[in-house]
Design a protein around this motif. Structure first.
Motif, PDB file in Angstrom:
ATOM      1  N   GLU A  83       0.821  -1.200   0.000  1.00 38.00           N
ATOM      2  CA  GLU A  83       0.000   0.000   0.000  1.00 38.00           C
ATOM      3  C   GLU A  83       0.862   1.261   0.000  1.00 38.00           C
ATOM      4  O   GLU A  83       0.515   2.263  -0.637  1.00 38.00           O
ATOM      5  CB  GLU A  83      -0.918  -0.006   1.226  1.00 38.00           C
ATOM      6  CG  GLU A  83      -2.056   0.984   1.162  1.00 38.00           C
ATOM      7  CD  GLU A  83      -3.058   0.714   0.057  1.00 38.00           C
ATOM      8  OE1 GLU A  83      -3.785   1.657  -0.313  1.00 38.00           O
ATOM      9  OE2 GLU A  83      -3.115  -0.432  -0.448  1.00 38.00           O
ATOM     10  N   GLU A  84       1.990   1.200   0.687  1.00 39.31           N
ATOM     11  CA  GLU A  84       2.895   2.347   0.724  1.00 39.31           C
ATOM     12  C   GLU A  84       3.389   2.694  -0.684  1.00 39.31           C
ATOM     13  O   GLU A  84       3.478   3.865  -1.053  1.00 39.31           O
ATOM     14  CB  GLU A  84       4.086   2.053   1.635  1.00 39.31           C
ATOM     15  CG  GLU A  84       5.035   3.235   1.800  1.00 39.31           C
ATOM     16  CD  GLU A  84       6.217   2.913   2.696  1.00 39.31           C
ATOM     17  OE1 GLU A  84       6.636   3.805   3.460  1.00 39.31           O
ATOM     18  OE2 GLU A  84       6.729   1.773   2.637  1.00 39.31           O
ATOM     19  N   THR A  85       3.690   1.669  -1.469  1.00 36.57           N
ATOM     20  CA  THR A  85       4.139   1.881  -2.843  1.00 36.57           C
ATOM     21  C   THR A  85       3.067   2.595  -3.669  1.00 36.57           C
ATOM     22  O   THR A  85       3.351   3.539  -4.413  1.00 36.57           O
ATOM     23  CB  THR A  85       4.492   0.538  -3.506  1.00 36.57           C
ATOM     24  OG1 THR A  85       5.541  -0.099  -2.763  1.00 36.57           O
ATOM     25  CG2 THR A  85       4.947   0.739  -4.941  1.00 36.57           C
ATOM     26  N   LYS A  86       1.792   2.167  -3.513  1.00 38.30           N
ATOM     27  CA  LYS A  86       0.678   2.781  -4.255  1.00 38.30           C
ATOM     28  C   LYS A  86       0.464   4.233  -3.834  1.00 38.30           C
ATOM     29  O   LYS A  86       0.248   5.117  -4.667  1.00 38.30           O
ATOM     30  CB  LYS A  86      -0.612   1.989  -4.014  1.00 38.30           C
ATOM     31  CG  LYS A  86      -0.602   0.564  -4.542  1.00 38.30           C
ATOM     32  CD  LYS A  86      -1.893  -0.145  -4.172  1.00 38.30           C
ATOM     33  CE  LYS A  86      -1.865  -1.606  -4.559  1.00 38.30           C
ATOM     34  NZ  LYS A  86      -3.097  -2.323  -4.112  1.00 38.30           N
ATOM     35  N   LEU A  87       0.527   4.479  -2.524  1.00 30.50           N
ATOM     36  CA  LEU A  87       0.272   5.830  -2.014  1.00 30.50           C
ATOM     37  C   LEU A  87       1.396   6.797  -2.379  1.00 30.50           C
ATOM     38  O   LEU A  87       1.156   7.977  -2.638  1.00 30.50           O
ATOM     39  CB  LEU A  87       0.065   5.780  -0.502  1.00 30.50           C
ATOM     40  CG  LEU A  87      -1.252   5.121  -0.082  1.00 30.50           C
ATOM     41  CD1 LEU A  87      -1.257   4.791   1.404  1.00 30.50           C
ATOM     42  CD2 LEU A  87      -2.430   6.027  -0.423  1.00 30.50           C
ATOM     43  N   LYS A  88       2.618   6.303  -2.429  1.00 26.65           N
ATOM     44  CA  LYS A  88       3.732   7.147  -2.862  1.00 26.65           C
ATOM     45  C   LYS A  88       3.524   7.589  -4.310  1.00 26.65           C
ATOM     46  O   LYS A  88       3.873   8.718  -4.681  1.00 26.65           O
ATOM     47  CB  LYS A  88       5.059   6.393  -2.721  1.00 26.65           C
ATOM     48  CG  LYS A  88       5.592   6.352  -1.295  1.00 26.65           C
ATOM     49  CD  LYS A  88       6.935   5.636  -1.231  1.00 26.65           C
ATOM     50  CE  LYS A  88       7.517   5.693   0.178  1.00 26.65           C
ATOM     51  NZ  LYS A  88       8.824   4.979   0.272  1.00 26.65           N
ATOM     52  N   ALA A  89       2.937   6.704  -5.115  1.00 26.55           N
ATOM     53  CA  ALA A  89       2.659   7.052  -6.512  1.00 26.55           C
ATOM     54  C   ALA A  89       1.603   8.153  -6.592  1.00 26.55           C
ATOM     55  O   ALA A  89       1.682   9.039  -7.454  1.00 26.55           O
ATOM     56  CB  ALA A  89       2.180   5.806  -7.269  1.00 26.55           C
ATOM     57  N   LEU A  90       0.600   8.121  -5.695  1.00 26.49           N
ATOM     58  CA  LEU A  90      -0.434   9.161  -5.668  1.00 26.49           C
ATOM     59  C   LEU A  90       0.169  10.520  -5.296  1.00 26.49           C
ATOM     60  O   LEU A  90      -0.205  11.557  -5.835  1.00 26.49           O
ATOM     61  CB  LEU A  90      -1.522   8.803  -4.663  1.00 26.49           C
ATOM     62  CG  LEU A  90      -2.580   7.787  -5.085  1.00 26.49           C
ATOM     63  CD1 LEU A  90      -3.562   7.543  -3.946  1.00 26.49           C
ATOM     64  CD2 LEU A  90      -3.325   8.237  -6.339  1.00 26.49           C
ATOM     65  N   VAL A  91       1.102  10.491  -4.347  1.00 28.00           N
ATOM     66  CA  VAL A  91       1.771  11.728  -3.938  1.00 28.00           C
ATOM     67  C   VAL A  91       2.591  12.275  -5.106  1.00 28.00           C
ATOM     68  O   VAL A  91       2.570  13.472  -5.398  1.00 28.00           O
ATOM     69  CB  VAL A  91       2.671  11.490  -2.708  1.00 28.00           C
ATOM     70  CG1 VAL A  91       3.508  12.720  -2.412  1.00 28.00           C
ATOM     71  CG2 VAL A  91       1.825  11.123  -1.491  1.00 28.00           C
ATOM     72  N   LYS A  92       3.321  11.391  -5.763  1.00 27.68           N
ATOM     73  CA  LYS A  92       4.160  11.799  -6.889  1.00 27.68           C
ATOM     74  C   LYS A  92       3.344  12.394  -8.035  1.00 27.68           C
ATOM     75  O   LYS A  92       3.768  13.344  -8.708  1.00 27.68           O
ATOM     76  CB  LYS A  92       4.969  10.600  -7.392  1.00 27.68           C
ATOM     77  CG  LYS A  92       6.031  10.946  -8.417  1.00 27.68           C
ATOM     78  CD  LYS A  92       6.870   9.740  -8.791  1.00 27.68           C
ATOM     79  CE  LYS A  92       7.948  10.100  -9.810  1.00 27.68           C
ATOM     80  NZ  LYS A  92       8.782   8.937 -10.159  1.00 27.68           N
ATOM     81  N   SER A  93       2.126  11.847  -8.245  1.00 36.21           N
ATOM     82  CA  SER A  93       1.263  12.316  -9.329  1.00 36.21           C
ATOM     83  C   SER A  93       0.602  13.640  -8.995  1.00 36.21           C
ATOM     84  O   SER A  93       0.049  14.304  -9.886  1.00 36.21           O
ATOM     85  CB  SER A  93       0.186  11.280  -9.651  1.00 36.21           C
ATOM     86  OG  SER A  93      -0.751  11.193  -8.575  1.00 36.21           O
ATOM     87  N   GLY A  94       0.600  14.013  -7.715  1.00 30.74           N
ATOM     88  CA  GLY A  94      -0.017  15.272  -7.311  1.00 30.74           C
ATOM     89  C   GLY A  94      -1.452  15.158  -6.864  1.00 30.74           C
ATOM     90  O   GLY A  94      -2.050  16.142  -6.406  1.00 30.74           O
ATOM     91  N   VAL A  95      -2.051  13.960  -6.981  1.00 35.37           N
ATOM     92  CA  VAL A  95      -3.432  13.765  -6.527  1.00 35.37           C
ATOM     93  C   VAL A  95      -3.510  13.897  -5.014  1.00 35.37           C
ATOM     94  O   VAL A  95      -4.442  14.495  -4.466  1.00 35.37           O
ATOM     95  CB  VAL A  95      -3.960  12.376  -6.956  1.00 35.37           C
ATOM     96  CG1 VAL A  95      -5.321  12.093  -6.330  1.00 35.37           C
ATOM     97  CG2 VAL A  95      -4.053  12.303  -8.476  1.00 35.37           C
ATOM     98  N   LEU A  96      -2.507  13.370  -4.339  1.00 33.54           N
ATOM     99  CA  LEU A  96      -2.454  13.434  -2.870  1.00 33.54           C
ATOM    100  C   LEU A  96      -1.324  14.386  -2.478  1.00 33.54           C
ATOM    101  O   LEU A  96      -0.172  14.164  -2.816  1.00 33.54           O
ATOM    102  CB  LEU A  96      -2.196  12.036  -2.296  1.00 33.54           C
ATOM    103  CG  LEU A  96      -2.143  11.906  -0.775  1.00 33.54           C
ATOM    104  CD1 LEU A  96      -3.441  12.358  -0.151  1.00 33.54           C
ATOM    105  CD2 LEU A  96      -1.857  10.450  -0.393  1.00 33.54           C
ATOM    106  N   LYS A  97      -1.702  15.443  -1.765  1.00 28.43           N
ATOM    107  CA  LYS A  97      -0.692  16.413  -1.359  1.00 28.43           C
ATOM    108  C   LYS A  97      -1.096  17.073  -0.056  1.00 28.43           C
ATOM    109  O   LYS A  97      -2.254  17.043   0.352  1.00 28.43           O
ATOM    110  CB  LYS A  97      -0.494  17.474  -2.443  1.00 28.43           C
ATOM    111  CG  LYS A  97      -1.768  18.161  -2.885  1.00 28.43           C
ATOM    112  CD  LYS A  97      -1.510  19.024  -4.099  1.00 28.43           C
ATOM    113  CE  LYS A  97      -2.814  19.631  -4.619  1.00 28.43           C
ATOM    114  NZ  LYS A  97      -2.592  20.433  -5.835  1.00 28.43           N
ATOM    115  N   GLY A  98      -0.122  17.647   0.626  1.00 31.03           N
ATOM    116  CA  GLY A  98      -0.379  18.313   1.888  1.00 31.03           C
ATOM    117  C   GLY A  98      -1.074  19.647   1.693  1.00 31.03           C
ATOM    118  O   GLY A  98      -1.314  20.093   0.565  1.00 31.03           O
TER     119      GLY A  98
END
Length: 321
Positions: free
Chosen positions: A305-320
């Motif tokens: 799951e960490e691998t998948k979520l890191k991809a979301l962060v990298k894509s910009g969908v998930l951000k602070g």
């Protein structure tokens, strides 16, 4: 040579001390930190599990709510606690993985914990107040599209699975919400019922009683198939979002370097609790499905799951913020 012998002896003493500690574990109360306000999914699940583990191991299992920062405050406190098995945290992929990914210098990360075991998987539900003019998802979605950035939608904290689901939905549906974070599901539900916010994404375990009581209306669930407790509520896939799933996996975590035998004792007690038909029934009534497994299996799922979520962060969908 003397230095090598000294190092070996020191290591042996450490291992023996850990084994001795594990053999007497637990000999005092165990604290389970819930990093959200009372009344939410994790709080309800942790209290049900804690009651059984306490009976099995002969010591009180005390639930301590420490809300704030999307679960990061309570999680950080446990990550920095002594690695002796007496301080655990009830967490999700959001609290253990997402929160650290959203800040530049995280106070903890997934590797800061020793996974004990998964407790349950809980569906997420998109809901509105019973007084809402929207009787179904189609009506609600049309209104959101017609009012970009104006329709409020609440969640239990930044970085939670609820929050991630909203961000993913926003991207998939090509809409824009006014997203409102809370310190747990409990306060958000109160505001939703009171009409202070228009909608919410929440776990069924915390919202189901209000839905069944007629105070909230479920528009769609995030599971791949309909759930038994809400048979008339369509899945997001049925509304047109193919291959979309939004659920919350929850589990128990100890600080990293907790002795393996202590983790094994806790895992065995947790799995025995989850095998209890009465507990299965109580969690099922809240919309959750138990998922007993070894600590090693849980660790493997988290890393994937960490691998998948890191991809979301990298894509910009998930951000602070």
């Amino acid at each position: 040579m003397k230095a090598a012998i000294s190092k070996y002896l020191a290591l042996s003493v450490f291992v023996m001390a850990g084994a001795a500690q594990a053999q007497g574990f637990p000999n005092k109360p165990v604290k389970i930190v819930v990093p959200f306000a009372p009344g939410g999914n994790l709080d309800v699940t942790a209290r049900i599990v804690a009651e059984s583990m306490s009976k099995q191991l002969g010591q009180p299992f005390i639930v301590d709510n420490r809300p704030g920062a999307g679960g990061a405050i309570g999680s950080e406190a446990v990550a920095k606690s002594p690695a002796d098995g007496y301080t655990l945290v009830a967490g999700t992929t959001a609290t253990t993985i997402v929160s650290p990914l959203l800040v530049p210098n995280p106070p903890y990360q997934l590797q800061s914990f020793a996974p004990v075991g998964m407790m349950a998987v809980t569906p997420l539900v998109l809901e509105v107040p019973a007084a809402s003019p929207h009787a179904d998802f189609k009506s609600y979605l049309a209104y959101v599209k017609a009012n970009p950035g104006k329709v409020t939608i609440g969640h239990s904290g930044n970085g939670t699975t609820n929050h991630v689901a909203i961000l993913q939905l926003q991207d998939a549906l090509k809409v824009s919400w006014n997203i409102v974070p809370y310190k747990g599901s409990g306060p958000a539900i109160i505001d939703l019922i009171g009409g202070q916010i228009d909608s919410m994404v929440d776990q069924t375990s915390s919202s189901l009683p209000q839905i069944q009581g007629g105070k909230l209306r479920a528009l769609a669930v995030g599971t791949k198939s309909r759930i038994a407790d809400l048979p008339n509520v369509p899945t997001l896939a049925e509304t047109g979002l193919k291959n979309f799933e939004a659920v919350t996996p929850s589990g128990l975590f100890a600080p990293v370097h907790t002795p393996p035998d202590v983790v094994k004792t806790l895992n065995a007690a947790l799995n025995k609790a989850l095998a209890d038909p009465a507990i299965k029934k109580r969690l099922a009534e809240l919309g959750s499905e138990v998922r007993p497994m070894s600590a090693e299996q849980f660790d493997g799922i988290l890393k994937e799951e960490e691998t998948k979520l890191k991809a979301l962060v990298k894509s910009g969908v998930l951000k602070g913020d």
